[in-house]
Design an enzyme around this catalytic site. Sequence first.
Site, PDB file in Angstrom:
ATOM      1  N   CYS A  13       0.838  -1.197   0.000  1.00 46.62           N
ATOM      2  CA  CYS A  13       0.000   0.000   0.000  1.00 46.62           C
ATOM      3  C   CYS A  13       0.878   1.254   0.000  1.00 46.62           C
ATOM      4  CB  CYS A  13      -0.897  -0.007   1.238  1.00 46.62           C
ATOM      5  SG  CYS A  13      -1.841   1.504   1.463  1.00 46.62           S
ATOM      6  N   PRO A  14       0.632   2.274  -0.802  1.00 45.75           N
ATOM      7  CA  PRO A  14      -0.511   2.439  -1.709  1.00 45.75           C
ATOM      8  C   PRO A  14      -0.195   2.057  -3.157  1.00 45.75           C
ATOM      9  CG  PRO A  14       0.628   4.520  -1.566  1.00 45.75           C
ATOM     10  CD  PRO A  14       1.458   3.517  -0.794  1.00 45.75           C
TER      11      PRO A  14
END
Lengths: 74, 197
Positions: A13-14
């Site tokens: 993430c991200p």
Amino acid sequence: MADKVVDARGLQCPMPVIKVAQGINEITSGQTLEVIATDNGALSDIPAWSKDMGHSLKEQFSQEGEHHFIIEKS
Amino acid sequence: MRMFAYVYMSTSEETVMTTTDLEDAVAAAGEAAAENTVPQKEKMVLIAASGDLDKAWPVMILATTGAAYGMDVTVFFTFWGLGILKRPDAGITGDDWRQKMMSVFKKGSPDGLQLSTMNFGGIGAKLMKDLADDKKVASVQELLELAQGMGVKLWPCQMTMDLMGLTIDDMIPGLDQPAGAGSAISLMKEASISLFI
């Protein structure tokens, strides 16, 4: 077979969502994008992104720890 | 199209309407149509007020994700948050001895941020960055470059720059013009997401 494949394996993430956003810009409306990710967060992040951006998630499955998403660009 | 039809009908019924009126109405209809075809991007504003690694990281993660969502993202860096944007080679900055002292103790730079807890004189930050590297978590530095590439606007706070004696040359390249609280409020009034981190 998708029109474009984005390999987001190993990324956290991200980055999977960002790679998907970049990938979708390289295809045209009606074409499909396949995303492969290993980040478990992508299981909720990619469907959420697709829904919010108005693209349709055609298929989603996981095998051997890899998550596959097939998104059709709106 | 409906607008044009309406203009046409009213001119045929009300002969008092002049050619100028008609031209104005057509121009207005054209403008309205142009506004409808260019959708306004949703706005996201982040206030980065901390120079801690554990705050700068979520700021940059949210900024890049907001850009991936097609949003118009602005990050406003204020107080210690400015440290995120300092050049690694900025050295001792400012004219006043107090500014100079602050620049020695709070070096900043995208790659030189420290943890708010468990820092242990920089060892904690180093361990966290090594761990992130192993786990393929993008660094603050990488996310910052990515954000710039995605069109995220990076606004340094003018007042804090003056307070700390920093000039735009002490900062990393590619930043937007320094701005103040008024600009931040003006943006936040229109933004659908505003966060102070």
